[in-house]
Design a protein around this motif. Structure first.
Motif, PDB file in Angstrom:
ATOM      1  N   MET A 160       0.819  -1.187   0.000  1.00 46.50           N
ATOM      2  CA  MET A 160       0.000   0.000   0.000  1.00 46.50           C
ATOM      3  C   MET A 160       0.865   1.254   0.000  1.00 46.50           C
ATOM      4  SD  MET A 160      -3.081   0.914   0.058  1.00 46.50           S
ATOM      5  CE  MET A 160      -3.970   2.403   0.285  1.00 46.50           C
ATOM      6  N   ARG A 161       1.981   1.183   0.734  1.00 50.08           N
ATOM      7  CA  ARG A 161       2.857   2.351   0.818  1.00 50.08           C
ATOM      8  C   ARG A 161       3.518   2.626  -0.540  1.00 50.08           C
ATOM      9  NH1 ARG A 161       8.348   3.299   3.998  1.00 50.08           N
ATOM     10  NH2 ARG A 161       8.344   5.561   3.861  1.00 50.08           N
ATOM     11  N   ARG A 162       3.940   1.567  -1.213  1.00 46.82           N
ATOM     12  CA  ARG A 162       4.554   1.744  -2.534  1.00 46.82           C
ATOM     13  C   ARG A 162       3.554   2.351  -3.516  1.00 46.82           C
ATOM     14  NH1 ARG A 162       8.168  -3.542  -3.989  1.00 46.82           N
ATOM     15  NH2 ARG A 162       9.798  -3.177  -2.434  1.00 46.82           N
ATOM     16  N   PHE A 163       2.326   1.894  -3.456  1.00 47.58           N
ATOM     17  CA  PHE A 163       1.278   2.404  -4.340  1.00 47.58           C
ATOM     18  C   PHE A 163       1.047   3.891  -4.075  1.00 47.58           C
ATOM     19  CE2 PHE A 163      -3.294   3.052  -5.256  1.00 47.58           C
ATOM     20  CZ  PHE A 163      -3.240   2.809  -6.614  1.00 47.58           C
ATOM     21  N   PHE A 164       0.997   4.281  -2.796  1.00 42.72           N
ATOM     22  CA  PHE A 164       0.813   5.686  -2.443  1.00 42.72           C
ATOM     23  C   PHE A 164       1.992   6.530  -2.917  1.00 42.72           C
ATOM     24  CE2 PHE A 164       1.454   9.151   0.638  1.00 42.72           C
ATOM     25  CZ  PHE A 164       0.306   9.870   0.369  1.00 42.72           C
ATOM     26  N   LEU A 165       3.202   6.010  -2.770  1.00 36.93           N
ATOM     27  CA  LEU A 165       4.381   6.760  -3.222  1.00 36.93           C
ATOM     28  C   LEU A 165       4.397   6.923  -4.738  1.00 36.93           C
ATOM     29  CD1 LEU A 165       7.188   5.385  -0.878  1.00 36.93           C
ATOM     30  CD2 LEU A 165       6.100   7.627  -0.837  1.00 36.93           C
ATOM     31  N   LYS A 166       3.945   5.914  -5.466  1.00 35.65           N
ATOM     32  CA  LYS A 166       3.879   6.025  -6.924  1.00 35.65           C
ATOM     33  C   LYS A 166       2.854   7.071  -7.348  1.00 35.65           C
ATOM     34  CE  LYS A 166       5.539   1.444  -8.109  1.00 35.65           C
ATOM     35  NZ  LYS A 166       5.250   0.181  -8.756  1.00 35.65           N
ATOM     36  N   ILE A 167       1.702   7.073  -6.692  1.00 37.18           N
ATOM     37  CA  ILE A 167       0.675   8.074  -7.004  1.00 37.18           C
ATOM     38  C   ILE A 167       1.188   9.470  -6.691  1.00 37.18           C
ATOM     39  CG2 ILE A 167      -1.579   8.955  -6.280  1.00 37.18           C
ATOM     40  CD1 ILE A 167      -2.517   6.089  -6.064  1.00 37.18           C
ATOM     41  N   LEU A 168       1.855   9.628  -5.559  1.00 37.34           N
ATOM     42  CA  LEU A 168       2.388  10.928  -5.169  1.00 37.34           C
ATOM     43  C   LEU A 168       3.457  11.404  -6.148  1.00 37.34           C
ATOM     44  CD1 LEU A 168       2.375  13.168  -3.026  1.00 37.34           C
ATOM     45  CD2 LEU A 168       4.179  11.905  -1.857  1.00 37.34           C
ATOM     46  N   SER A 169       4.330  10.503  -6.599  1.00 37.42           N
ATOM     47  CA  SER A 169       5.374  10.906  -7.535  1.00 37.42           C
ATOM     48  C   SER A 169       4.790  11.284  -8.895  1.00 37.42           C
ATOM     49  CB  SER A 169       6.415   9.798  -7.689  1.00 37.42           C
ATOM     50  OG  SER A 169       5.826   8.655  -8.265  1.00 37.42           O
ATOM     51  N   VAL A 170       3.759  10.580  -9.361  1.00 38.74           N
ATOM     52  CA  VAL A 170       3.112  10.943 -10.627  1.00 38.74           C
ATOM     53  C   VAL A 170       2.419  12.293 -10.499  1.00 38.74           C
ATOM     54  CG1 VAL A 170       1.222  10.313 -12.185  1.00 38.74           C
ATOM     55  CG2 VAL A 170       2.861   8.586 -11.464  1.00 38.74           C
ATOM     56  N   PHE A 171       1.765  12.540  -9.369  1.00 35.88           N
ATOM     57  CA  PHE A 171       1.097  13.817  -9.144  1.00 35.88           C
ATOM     58  C   PHE A 171       2.100  14.968  -9.109  1.00 35.88           C
ATOM     59  CE2 PHE A 171      -0.359  17.014  -6.045  1.00 35.88           C
ATOM     60  CZ  PHE A 171      -1.446  17.494  -6.750  1.00 35.88           C
ATOM     61  N   LEU A 172       3.206  14.797  -8.403  1.00 41.99           N
ATOM     62  CA  LEU A 172       4.213  15.855  -8.334  1.00 41.99           C
ATOM     63  C   LEU A 172       4.868  16.098  -9.693  1.00 41.99           C
ATOM     64  CD1 LEU A 172       5.873  15.121  -4.883  1.00 41.99           C
ATOM     65  CD2 LEU A 172       4.294  16.951  -5.478  1.00 41.99           C
TER      66      LEU A 172
END
Length: 139
Positions: free
Chosen positions: A1-13
Motif C-alpha cells: 500500500m505504501r509503494r502504491f501511495f508513493l507512486k501516485i504521489l510521484s506521478v502527481f508531483l
C-alpha cells in the motif's frame, strides 16, 4: 500500500512540475454567457447563424446578435526558473544517519520467524482427570 501511495504521489508531483513549467493558451468563445467552444490548439469556433433558435423571442440575448457573443483567452506562462535543492552532509549528520538507519533496519530483524520454544514438547498422558477426582471446580 505504501509503494502504491508513493507512486501516485510521484506521478502527481511530476504532473504539477510539468504543468507549472509549460506555457499554453486556451481560447474560449461565449454566447449568452455560456461556453460554446474551447480550444487549446488554435482559435475557438464562433457561433453560427444556423444555431439560432427561432422560438426565442426574448430581447435579452440570442445567438444572432454580435454584441452578445464574446471571446476570451486564458494564458498560462510557464516559469523557466526552477529551484534546485542542494543537499550537503557534514560528518556529524552523516554519522547520525548511518547509526539511525542501522538501528532501524536491525529493529525489525528476525520478526518474520515465529519462534515457538515448546514446539517439540509432548504433553504428558493423563490417566485420570485429577480435577474431577478431587472435586475441585472453578466457578
Amino acid at each position: 500500500m505504501r509503494r502504491f501511495f508513493l507512486k501516485i504521489l510521484s506521478v502527481f508531483l511530476t504532473a504539477v512540475v510539468l504543468f507549472t513549467t509549460t506555457s499554453f493558451t486556451a481560447n474560449m468563445h461565449f454566447c449568452c454567457e455560456k461556453l460554446v467552444s474551447l480550444s487549446v490548439t488554435g482559435e475557438a469556433k464562433s457561433c453560427d447563424e444556423k444555431l439560432q433558435n427561432p422560438e426565442n423571442t426574448s430581447n435579452k440575448c440570442t445567438l444572432g446578435q454580435k454584441d452578445c457573443c464574446s471571446s476570451d483567452n486564458f494564458v498560462n506562462k510557464g516559469s523557466d526558473e526552477l529551484q534546485k535543492v542542494s543537499f550537503e552532509l557534514d560528518s556529524l549528520t552523516f554519522t547520525f544517519l548511518k547509526a539511525f538507519i542501522y538501528s532501524y533496519i536491525n529493529l525489525f530483524e528476525g520478526l518474520e520467524e515465529n519462534v515457538v520454544p515448546f514446539k517439540n514438547y509432548k504433553p504428558p498422558l493423563i490417566q485420570k482427570d485429577l480435577l474431577v477426582l478431587h472435586e475441585t471446580f472453578l466457578i
